[in-house]
Enzyme design. Structure first.
Site, PDB file in Angstrom:
ATOM      1  N   GLY B  20       0.855  -1.190   0.000  1.00  0.00           N
ATOM      2  CA  GLY B  20       0.000   0.000   0.000  1.00  0.00           C
ATOM      3  C   GLY B  20       0.887   1.234   0.000  1.00  0.00           C
ATOM      4  O   GLY B  20       2.089   1.175  -0.283  1.00  0.00           O
ATOM      5  N   PHE B 121      -5.213  -8.108   7.796  1.00  0.00           N
ATOM      6  CA  PHE B 121      -4.687  -9.159   6.925  1.00  0.00           C
ATOM      7  C   PHE B 121      -3.526  -9.935   7.548  1.00  0.00           C
ATOM      8  O   PHE B 121      -3.060 -10.908   6.982  1.00  0.00           O
ATOM      9  CB  PHE B 121      -4.224  -8.568   5.583  1.00  0.00           C
ATOM     10  CG  PHE B 121      -5.316  -7.870   4.836  1.00  0.00           C
ATOM     11  CD1 PHE B 121      -6.589  -8.428   4.747  1.00  0.00           C
ATOM     12  CD2 PHE B 121      -5.085  -6.655   4.205  1.00  0.00           C
ATOM     13  CE1 PHE B 121      -7.614  -7.793   4.060  1.00  0.00           C
ATOM     14  CE2 PHE B 121      -6.108  -5.999   3.515  1.00  0.00           C
ATOM     15  CZ  PHE B 121      -7.371  -6.567   3.440  1.00  0.00           C
ATOM     16  N   LYS B 270      -2.726   5.987  21.278  1.00  0.00           N
ATOM     17  CA  LYS B 270      -2.844   7.379  20.817  1.00  0.00           C
ATOM     18  C   LYS B 270      -4.122   7.599  20.012  1.00  0.00           C
ATOM     19  O   LYS B 270      -4.613   8.733  19.918  1.00  0.00           O
ATOM     20  CB  LYS B 270      -1.623   7.773  19.999  1.00  0.00           C
ATOM     21  CG  LYS B 270      -1.478   6.910  18.748  1.00  0.00           C
ATOM     22  CD  LYS B 270      -1.126   7.702  17.524  1.00  0.00           C
ATOM     23  CE  LYS B 270      -1.651   6.949  16.311  1.00  0.00           C
ATOM     24  NZ  LYS B 270      -0.629   6.429  15.454  1.00  0.00           N
TER      25      LYS B 270
END
Lengths: 410, 410
Positions: B20, B121, B270
Site C-alpha cells: 500500500g 490481513f 494514541k
C-alpha cells in the site's frame, strides 16, 4: 513537634503586581476565588496598574458624553467600569479587583504577592517594594523566563526571593491570556516548594521558636542565602492546597509541583525550540519534521536542567502543562515561531522580521538563545546542545536551516 | 565465550510484505539502503503485491497506446515503470524494488521480513507463510496497533513472533507515508530487543552449540513460548546498527530502542487520545485545551503500560518519535481526530461520521477504545483511566464533551 494552632486571626491579602493582558486575567480569576474562599482570603484583590491616561471611544458602552474624549486615568476606568479597557477589553472583571496606581499601597500588608509584568520591569519593581512588604509574605511569579549570563542561570523567582527575602514559586503553562479571560478551559502548572517553616506541622513549632528559618533549600536545591521569615500563625498556612484554591477555576485547572527550576527553565528554553520550529516550517517541512525538532528541543531542555540543576530536577515536570503542553503551543502559534517562520519564508534574517513586524519589541527567543549559548560556551559544553547551537547559527546566518536533519544523524 | 566468526557467506535478503501507500514507501527507502550497503544486504528487495488489475490513464507518462485502456497487472506495471501507480503514484521507485505477486516466493530465503499491510490481513498472511520462511529469519512490523480482548493485550509483533517462530520488532513514529515518499524529512522509532542468541558475542557460541535458543525473554518481558532459531553465522548479525543501516535515510532518521511494548502500545492508544482531541476542538476549545487532553492521554498511556507490562516498559520510550511526536501528529491531522471533530461540529455520533465519510472503512480509534475499556473493565480498573473512559462515553452518547474538564478537577 506537633502543635495545636490557634485559629488564624487574619486572612491572606492578595495582590497582583502588573495589569497587562495576562496580569489582568490572573487578577480576574484570583478575585473570583477570593470570593469563593472567604475563610482564607480577603475578598479584595489589589492590582497594581502603571497609571496612564486612556480615552474611551464613543462606541464603547463605557463612553460618557459628559466626559467625551477627555483622557481618563486607567485605574479609575477599571474601578468604575470593571474592565481593563486598554489591556483586556470586553472582559468584565469582578468588582473586587481593585486597580491601584500606587505600588507601595498595593503591596502594603499583602501576604500573597503575584508578580505578573514584563520581565524587564521586575528589577525595578522589586527594588521599589523591598522593605515595604510583610516579611512573611510569599510570592508567585507568572513571569516566564530566566536571566542567563555567561556566569550563571538565575530564575526570576529566585531573583524575587533574594531581592525581597521571601519565598517565591512560579506559575507557567500552555496558557493564552485572552482564552482564559474568556473562560475557555485550559490547565497550568504551579511550582511551589513549600518552605519547611511553612509546613503545617512546623508552623506552630517555628512560631514558638520565635525566629527566622535558619536555612531553606531554595528552588535550586542549594542552601539559600535567604533567611525566610516563617508564615505568621496569624494567617492560614500556604501550601499546595491553598494555592490551588487561589488559582484553580473550572476553566483553569491547576497542577501543583515542587520543581520550580524545571518549570522555570522549561518556560524559558522552549522559546529557543519555537524559533527552530518556525525555521523548519518556513523551509517547507511539515508537522512530522516539527515534532522531531520539538522532541529534540525538549531532550536538550531536560539535559540542560539535569546538567546544571541536578539536585532538584524532577523528570515528571516536563510532562506537566509547563513542559510538553507549553512547548507544543509555543511551537504552533506563538510569536517566536511566527517570526522565525516568516524569516525563512521571506529569505531574511529573523532580526529583520523583528524590526519590521514587532513595533520595536524584541523577540524573547533570540536573547534566550544568545544567553544560553554564551553560558554553555563558558563551560565548554556547547556541542552537547546541537539544536540550541543550530538555532544560534541560523539566527546569525552561519548555519543553514536545511542542515537541521544532519544534526540528528548518527 | 568469545568466538572469532567466519566471514558470512550470505547477505541478508529483505522483503516487504505489503504494497500500500506505506508499504511501498518503506520498500523504496529500504531498497535505497540495500544498494548502499552491498556488504550486508542483497540488492533486490522483494515487495509482495496483492495482485490486481489497473488501467493506466491516457495522460499518464506510463500510458502505452499499444495497450490502451486494457487492464494490466499491478506487479508488471510496478516492475516496468518503477512506480506503484495505484497506491503511491508519482513516486519513482528504485529499480531494485521487485513487485512479486506470490507471497511464498516473496518470503523464500528471506532473512529480514518487513510486515507492512493492514492490521486485518496479518493473521491470514502469517498462516500462509508459516513453515515457508527461513527459521532464522527476523521480522519488523510496521503495523501499528495491538489486539486487545477482554482477556489480554497482544502486540502485533508478538503475534507474528509466535505464529512464525521468529523474533519480530516494531517500527512506529510520527510518519506520513506520502511525505516520506517525497523525501520530506522526519524521524521514526524502531523497537528491537535483540535476542540474546543474536548478539555478536553469542552468535558463534550459539552456532557451535548447534541449537535453538532455549529461552528468550520476548518483548513482553515474559519468557516467550517461542523457541528461536539463532541467526546463522552464514549471515551478518542483525542488531541495532544493522537495522539502522537498513531503514535510516537522510530524510528518515531512525532512533533505535529496545522497548517493543511501549512503542506498540503508544502507537495504538494514541488513537483514543486523538478521538478525545477531535471532540475537544469540535466543541470550540483551542490548542491549549487540546494539549491538556494530549498530556492526560499520554499519562494514561504510560500508566496502562506500567500497570500491565511493568517488566519491560522504559519511560524514555514515550519521548521517542513513536511517543510524543506520533501523539501530536495524530491529534492534529489524522483520521480519528478529523472524524471526531466533525461529529461534534455536526452534532452527530462519531459512528454517523464513520458511515458517511469513510467509504465503508472503520475508525481504528473506536475499536481500540472499546477493546481497551473492555480489557480494563475485566480487571475492575476502568476508573483509573478517566480520559479513556470518557472517550468511550462520548462515542456511546453517555458522556458529554463539555464535561471533559471536570475529569481533571481535584
Amino acid at each position: 513537634m506537633a502543635v495545636t494552632l490557634d485559629a488564624p486571626r487574619f486572612k491572606h491579602k492578595v495582590a497582583v503586581i502588573g495589569s497587562g493582558n495576562w496580569g489582568t486575567t490572573v487578577a480576574k480569576l484570583v478575585a473570583e476565588n477570593t470570593r469563593e474562599h472567604p475563610d482564607l482570603f480577603e475578598e479584595d484583590v489589589q492590582m497594581w496598574v502603571f497609571e496612564e491616561n486612556v480615552v474611551i471611544a464613543s462606541d464603547s458602552p463605557h463612553y460618557d458624553p459628559a466626559v467625551g474624549d477627555a483622557p481618563q486615568k486607567l485605574t479609575s476606568v477599571i474601578n468604575t467600569h470593571h474592565e481593563n479597557v486598554k489591556y483586556l477589553p470586553k472582559i468584565r472583571l469582578p468588582s473586587n479587583v481593585v486597580a491601584n496606581p500606587s505600588l507601595l499601597d498595593t503591596v502594603k500588608d499583602t501576604s500573597i504577592l503575584i508578580f505578573n509584568l514584563p520581565h524587564e520591569f521586575i528589577g525595578s519593581v522589586c527594588k521599589q517594594i523591598r522593605g515595604h512588604i510583610l516579611p512573611s509574605a510569599r510570592g508567585i511569579s507568572c513571569i516566564k523566563g530566566v536571566t542567563v549570563t555567561e556566569d550563571k542561570v538565575e530564575l526570576i523567582c529566585d531573583y524575587i526571593s533574594e531581592t525581597l527575602g521571601i519565598y517565591c514559586g512560579a506559575l507557567s503553562g500552555a496558557n493564552i491570556a485572552n482564552e482564559i479571560a474568556n473562560e475557555l478551559w485550559c490547565e497550568t502548572t504551579i511550582a511551589y516548594n513549600t518552605p519547611p517553616c511553612d509546613r503545617r506541622t512546623e508552623i506552630g513549632a517555628a512560631a514558638t521558636n520565635g525566629g527566622q528559618d535558619q536555612q531553606h533549600r531554595d528552588s535550586r536545591g542549594a542552601v539559600s542565602k535567604v533567611q525566610l521569615t516563617p508564615l505568621s500563625r496569624d494567617y492560614p498556612p500556604i501550601d499546595h492546597a491553598e494555592l490551588r484554591k487561589l488559582f484553580d477555576r473550572p476553566y483553569f485547572t491547576v497542577s501543583m509541583v515542587s520543581d520550580v527550576v524545571g518549570v522555570s527553565l522549561a518556560g524559558a528554553l522552549k522559546n529557543i525550540v519555537a524559533l527552530a520550529c518556525g525555521f523548519i516550517e518556513g523551509h517547507g517541512w511539515n508537522m512530522t519534521a516539527k515534532t522531531a525538532v520539538m522532541r529534540r528541543g525538549m531532550l536538550e531542555t531536560i539535559q540542560f536542567c539535569q546538567e546544571f540543576f541536578p539536585e532538584t530536577i524532577q523528570e515528571m515536570t516536563f510532562w506537566e502543562s509547563a513542559g510538553w503542553s507549553d512547548m507544543i503551543v509555543s511551537c504552533t502559534s506563538a510569536r517566536n515561531w511566527r517570526c522565525s517562520k516568516l524569516a525563512v519564508e521571506r529569505g531574511v534574517s529573523v532580526y529583520e522580521v523583528e524590526r519590521t513586524e514587532l513595533n520595536g519589541q524584541k523577540l524573547q527567543g533570540i536573547s534566550t538563545t544568545k544567553e544560553v549559548m554564551s553560558f554553555l560556551r563558558g563551560r565548554g559544553v556547547e556541542n552537547k546542545y546541537p539544536l540550541f547551537k543550530a538555532v544560534e547559527g541560523i539566527v546569525d546566518g552561519t548555519f543553514k536551516v536545511e542542515n537541521i536533519p544532519v544534526l540528528f544523524r548518527h
